[in-house]
Design a protein around this motif. Structure first.
Motif, short mmCIF file in Angstrom:
data_model
loop_
_atom_site.label_atom_id
_atom_site.label_comp_id
_atom_site.label_asym_id
_atom_site.label_seq_id
_atom_site.Cartn_x
_atom_site.Cartn_y
_atom_site.Cartn_z
N UNK A 219 -42.20 -25.55 2.42
CA UNK A 219 -42.35 -25.44 0.97
C UNK A 219 -42.38 -26.87 0.42
N UNK A 220 -43.24 -27.13 -0.58
CA UNK A 220 -43.39 -28.52 -1.07
C UNK A 220 -42.09 -29.16 -1.54
N UNK A 221 -41.13 -28.37 -2.02
CA UNK A 221 -39.89 -28.94 -2.54
C UNK A 221 -38.81 -29.12 -1.48
N UNK A 222 -39.13 -28.86 -0.22
CA UNK A 222 -38.17 -29.05 0.86
C UNK A 222 -38.62 -30.20 1.76
N UNK A 223 -37.75 -31.16 1.94
CA UNK A 223 -38.09 -32.35 2.71
C UNK A 223 -37.99 -32.13 4.21
N UNK A 224 -38.33 -33.18 4.95
CA UNK A 224 -38.40 -33.11 6.41
C UNK A 224 -37.07 -32.69 7.03
N UNK A 225 -35.98 -33.27 6.51
CA UNK A 225 -34.67 -32.98 7.09
C UNK A 225 -34.31 -31.49 6.92
N UNK A 226 -34.53 -30.98 5.70
CA UNK A 226 -34.20 -29.57 5.45
C UNK A 226 -35.11 -28.64 6.25
N UNK A 227 -36.36 -29.03 6.42
CA UNK A 227 -37.27 -28.20 7.21
C UNK A 227 -36.79 -28.09 8.66
N UNK A 228 -36.30 -29.20 9.19
CA UNK A 228 -35.79 -29.19 10.56
C UNK A 228 -34.55 -28.31 10.68
N UNK A 229 -33.64 -28.45 9.70
CA UNK A 229 -32.42 -27.64 9.72
C UNK A 229 -32.74 -26.16 9.57
N UNK A 230 -33.69 -25.84 8.68
CA UNK A 230 -34.05 -24.44 8.44
C UNK A 230 -34.79 -23.84 9.64
N UNK A 231 -35.61 -24.64 10.31
CA UNK A 231 -36.29 -24.16 11.51
C UNK A 231 -35.28 -23.78 12.58
N UNK A 232 -34.27 -24.64 12.75
CA UNK A 232 -33.22 -24.37 13.74
C UNK A 232 -32.42 -23.12 13.35
N UNK A 233 -32.13 -23.00 12.06
CA UNK A 233 -31.37 -21.84 11.58
C UNK A 233 -32.17 -20.55 11.78
N UNK A 234 -33.47 -20.60 11.50
CA UNK A 234 -34.32 -19.41 11.70
C UNK A 234 -34.29 -18.98 13.16
N UNK A 235 -34.39 -19.94 14.06
CA UNK A 235 -34.35 -19.62 15.49
C UNK A 235 -33.01 -18.99 15.86
N UNK A 236 -31.93 -19.61 15.36
CA UNK A 236 -30.57 -19.13 15.68
C UNK A 236 -30.37 -17.69 15.18
N UNK A 237 -30.92 -17.40 13.99
CA UNK A 237 -30.70 -16.08 13.38
C UNK A 237 -31.78 -15.07 13.74
N UNK A 238 -32.77 -15.50 14.54
CA UNK A 238 -33.84 -14.59 14.94
C UNK A 238 -34.80 -14.27 13.80
N UNK A 239 -34.96 -15.21 12.87
CA UNK A 239 -35.82 -14.98 11.71
C UNK A 239 -37.15 -15.71 11.86
N UNK A 240 -38.17 -15.21 11.17
CA UNK A 240 -39.48 -15.85 11.17
C UNK A 240 -39.41 -17.10 10.27
N UNK A 241 -39.97 -18.21 10.74
CA UNK A 241 -40.08 -19.42 9.92
C UNK A 241 -41.41 -19.33 9.16
N UNK A 242 -41.31 -19.20 7.82
CA UNK A 242 -42.50 -18.99 7.02
C UNK A 242 -42.80 -20.21 6.15
N UNK A 243 -43.93 -20.17 5.45
CA UNK A 243 -44.29 -21.29 4.59
C UNK A 243 -45.38 -20.94 3.61
#
Ligand SMILES: [Zn+2]
Ligand SMILES: [Zn+2]
Length: 282
Positions: A219-243
């Motif tokens: 999402x345009x309002x989320x920076x590189x660091x948050x994208x990395x953290x959210x990608x890891x969280x999605x994997x951990x929780x079994x969720x789809x990483x969307x955009x």
């Protein structure tokens, strides 16, 4: 395969008609576009009728939720738009949006800002009224120099002098409503810190336990660091990483297609929906 899973039209607070959103999506080289207006499906028909060949419409919506006093947005896709309970809740939110927009205009008048309900209503047209319409009216009246300024503490930002809260859904209940209507859900921009709450991991995990299908990572309002953290969280929780771009037309600089979901994530998300089908342009 390029799919942008987040866009707005004049059915809510975007500035392009649903047909224009489809044309811009096609011009941006997208294969699929989700139309996700706030709390309404009113733009879907016009979008489907205007679909250019080669573009697929994913009917969706961005539902207004609140958790612990914070605004939370939930994207829903491919739910049955005729589902009675979901439709009733959306109608209730839209009604509340109308009342609170009028109340905010009243407060602005008390603060000496020359903005009238007629101006705001004219900008919203048939669309679901939102704060961006008030912000545009304020800019048109010269109260502020650009609509962005309206969202600060002086005006209609959360907690601002002219801000009024409205009815919103508990996000776990919203996930239940969309799921019961056969749809899939993605938590919208959970770490768009500049303009919203930085949602903690445990709150996102709670929503995963409530049946959430994905997290909006790109999402345009989320920076590189948050994208990395959210990608890891999605994997951990079994969720789809969307955009998605969260395009609002001129308000966001016509950025449709600037963020997309990975093709395999797109397939995984859509394969879980049973309430409606994507519409392919012919
Ligand atoms: Zn949002
Ligand atoms: Zn949005």
């Amino acid at each position: 395969m390029r799919a942008d899973m987040h866009s707005h039209s004049t059915a809510s607070d975007g500035t392009s008609s649903p047909a224009e959103v489809m044309r811009r999506a096609s011009a941006a080289g997208l294969d699929a576009i989700a139309l996700t207006d706030h709390d309404t499906v009113a733009g879907h028909r016009a979008a489907a009728e205007a679909l250019p060949p080669g573009l697929t419409l994913v009917p969706g919506m961005e539902l207004s939720c609140r958790l612990d006093g914070h605004s939370v947005h939930l994207l829903g896709y491919l739910f049955d738009p005729a589902d009675a309970e979901l439709a009733a809740e959306c109608a209730r939110i839209r009604e509340s949006r109308l009342h609170r927009a009028r109340a905010m205009v009243d407060r602005l008048a008390e603060l000496g800002a020359p903005v009238t309900w007629e101006q705001v209503s004219a900008l919203a047209g048939d669309g679901v009224v939102g704060r961006p319409h008030i912000a545009r009216a304020m800019a048109d009246a010269g109260v502020i120099s650009s609509p962005d300024e309206a969202f600060g503490p002086d005006w209609i930002g959360t907690g601002g002098r002219a801000h009024v809260t409205r009815y919103a859904l508990d996000p776990a209940r919203a996930i239940g409503l969309i799921s019961a209507a056969g749809g899939v859900t993605v938590l919208a921009h959970p770490r768009a810190g500049a303009r919203g709450w930085m949602m903690p991991d445990d709150a996102i995990a709670d929503l995963a336990a409530a049946g959430l299908h994905g997290i909006e990572v790109w999402h345009p309002d989320q920076g590189r660091e948050q994208r990395a953290l959210l990608t890891a969280l999605a994997t951990e929780l079994g969720l789809v990483a969307s955009g998605g771009s969260d395009d609002h037309g001129v308000l966001t600089g016509y950025r449709i297609g600037c963020e997309t979901i990975a093709p395999e994530a797109y397939q995984r998300l859509l394969s879980q929906a049973t309430g409606a089908a994507p519409v392919a342009g012919r």
